[in-house]
Enzyme design. Structure first.
Site, PDB file in Angstrom:
ATOM      1  N   LYS A 137       0.852  -1.209   0.000  1.00  0.00           N
ATOM      2  CA  LYS A 137       0.000   0.000   0.000  1.00  0.00           C
ATOM      3  C   LYS A 137       0.871   1.236   0.000  1.00  0.00           C
ATOM      4  O   LYS A 137       2.059   1.181   0.340  1.00  0.00           O
ATOM      5  CB  LYS A 137      -0.929   0.028   1.222  1.00  0.00           C
ATOM      6  CG  LYS A 137      -0.235   0.027   2.594  1.00  0.00           C
ATOM      7  CD  LYS A 137       0.139   1.373   3.158  1.00  0.00           C
ATOM      8  CE  LYS A 137       0.743   1.295   4.547  1.00  0.00           C
ATOM      9  NZ  LYS A 137       1.480   2.457   5.001  1.00  0.00           N
ATOM     10  N   ASP A 175      -1.735  -1.267  10.974  1.00  0.00           N
ATOM     11  CA  ASP A 175      -2.082  -1.241   9.544  1.00  0.00           C
ATOM     12  C   ASP A 175      -2.744  -2.535   9.074  1.00  0.00           C
ATOM     13  O   ASP A 175      -3.171  -2.621   7.921  1.00  0.00           O
ATOM     14  CB  ASP A 175      -0.815  -1.026   8.690  1.00  0.00           C
ATOM     15  CG  ASP A 175      -0.287   0.400   8.796  1.00  0.00           C
ATOM     16  OD1 ASP A 175      -0.965   1.234   9.405  1.00  0.00           O
ATOM     17  OD2 ASP A 175       0.802   0.650   8.252  1.00  0.00           O
TER      18      ASP A 175
HETATM   19  O1  C5P Z   1       0.840  -0.897  15.555  1.00  0.00           O
HETATM   20  P1  C5P Z   1       2.232  -0.951  15.021  1.00  0.00           P
HETATM   21  O2  C5P Z   1       3.036  -2.073  15.622  1.00  0.00           O
HETATM   22  O3  C5P Z   1       2.307  -0.937  13.541  1.00  0.00           O
HETATM   23  O4  C5P Z   1       2.922   0.409  15.480  1.00  0.00           O
HETATM   24  C1  C5P Z   1       4.336   0.593  15.552  1.00  0.00           C
HETATM   25  C2  C5P Z   1       4.612   1.820  16.396  1.00  0.00           C
HETATM   26  O5  C5P Z   1       4.180   2.998  15.705  1.00  0.00           O
HETATM   27  C3  C5P Z   1       3.879   1.856  17.723  1.00  0.00           C
HETATM   28  O6  C5P Z   1       4.629   1.230  18.738  1.00  0.00           O
HETATM   29  C4  C5P Z   1       3.723   3.349  17.982  1.00  0.00           C
HETATM   30  O7  C5P Z   1       4.910   3.868  18.526  1.00  0.00           O
HETATM   31  C5  C5P Z   1       3.587   3.939  16.598  1.00  0.00           C
HETATM   32  N1  C5P Z   1       2.191   4.194  16.192  1.00  0.00           N
HETATM   33  C6  C5P Z   1       1.517   5.269  16.769  1.00  0.00           C
HETATM   34  N2  C5P Z   1       0.221   5.532  16.387  1.00  0.00           N
HETATM   35  C7  C5P Z   1      -0.401   4.775  15.451  1.00  0.00           C
HETATM   36  C8  C5P Z   1       0.281   3.683  14.852  1.00  0.00           C
HETATM   37  C9  C5P Z   1       1.578   3.425  15.259  1.00  0.00           C
HETATM   38  O8  C5P Z   1       2.055   5.970  17.609  1.00  0.00           O
HETATM   39  N3  C5P Z   1      -1.639   5.074  15.092  1.00  0.00           N
END
Ligand code: C5P
Length: 324
Positions: free
Chosen positions: A12, A148
């Protein structure tokens, strides 16, 4: 692998990505336009011999996977194994799983490669195990695996909000109504380094604290979705991470990643992109071209400077497992 379920896991780009305030759970509120691409990984799934460690899952890399990415994706770092373990825990599925992965989406490139693989694993396991899980249950598991992942259960183009779990499809029949058939061409350029999402959010928070980056929404969600119908030159889209990467350091110099983004985006514009941007928190940049010939020429020129340059188109359909 005979009788394997095969899935194309699309990559994406974020045509638009606004980041709100950090919430008490540490995540940020988002407002984003996600677009699935006709470029991605391919996965094959079948039940295999018992006992592949705790996740009961073996992962091998198919020819065509970039060796450096295959080496980086050891089982403990591979979201496919985590997805299998979660599926087992929630459904009681007890067979072992063999996965073959053709990894093409750059790692840490803001193209949702790991998230798409995770969503594909959920869809394949649901088919393999015959569990026929509801959308809600799948969405719940997807959100537990990463911000995501829920988007990839839906695919196409979507307005994504919350932490990433609120996914509203954008009707693709109406989108890009200024042109029938392929609405536009997408040129992807990865600068050859990865970007750490957590670190990028921390940088954004710091820049906002210091007052060097702006916060807040500029365009209403409904308007954002509708804007996809317009010619790309008129899209009101942006990415909140990009200006943060472009801020000069104390010595007045931009970081090397900032310079790389600036140069690639400038090249894309010069080569005729109607819109260009950074996907996610980096590191892949993209150019949107309304003319196929211009996009093809841009690819040829960009390949002289960059290892990863791909020409692709939006993917309207959602992800499906196909029994081979
Ligand atoms: O959810 P995911 O593991 O993809 O997120 C990785 C990091 O990105 C999280 O630990 C967080 O620090 C940050 N993040 C965030 N807000 C979001 C998505 C991700 O702060 N909406």
């Amino acid at each position: 692998m005979g009788g394997a379920w095969k899935i194309q896991a699309p990559g994406k780009i974020n045509l638009h990505l606004r980041v709100g305030a950090r919430r008490i759970d540490g995540y940020h509120e988002l407002e984003s336009i996600f677009l699935c691409l006709d470029f991605g990984d391919t996965l094959w799934f079948e039940t295999g011999e018992p006992g592949y460690g705790e996740s009961g899952c073996s992962i091998e890399f198919a020819e065509g996977s970039a060796p450096v990415w295959a080496r980086a994706l050891t089982p403990d770092r591979n979201i496919i194994a985590r997805t299998a373990a979660l599926f087992r825990e929630r459904t009681g599925f007890d067979k072992s799983l063999r996965v073959r992965l053709e990894k093409r989406i750059p790692l840490g490139g803001g193209m949702g490669g790991g998230s798409s693989d995770a969503a594909s694993t959920l869809i394949a396991l649901d088919a393999l195990a015959g569990t026929a899980l509801s959308r809600d249950v799948l969405r719940d598991m997807a959100a537990a695996l990463g911000s995501d992942v829920p988007f990839f259960l839906t695919g196409g183009a979507a307005l994504v909000s919350g932490r990433g779990e609120i996914v509203e499809s954008i009707e693709t029949s109406g989108y890009a109504s200024w042109r029938r058939g392929v609405p536009f061409w997408v040129v992807l350029v990865n600068p050859g380094f990865s970007s750490d999402t957590g670190e990028a959010y921390a940088l954004l928070d710091e820049a906002r604290r210091k007052g060097t980056a702006e916060s807040g929404w500029t365009v209403e969600g409904e308007v954002l979705g509708k804007a996809l119908e317009k010619h790309p030159a008129f899209w009101p889209y942006g990415n909140d991470f990009l200006p943060v990467f472009l801020i000069p350091g104390p010595g007045g110099d931009m970081t090397s990643s900032g310079k790389a983004y600036r140069d690639i985006l400038e090249d894309l514009r010069i080569l005729g992109a109607d819109f260009s941007g950074l996907s996610g928190a980096g590191s892949t940049c993209f150019g949107i071209f309304s003319q196929k010939e211009a996009a093809e020429q841009a690819v040829q020129l960009l390949l002289r400077r960059h290892m990863f340059v791909e020409l692709t188109i939006p993917l309207a359909r959602s992800v499906k497992a196909v029994l081979q």
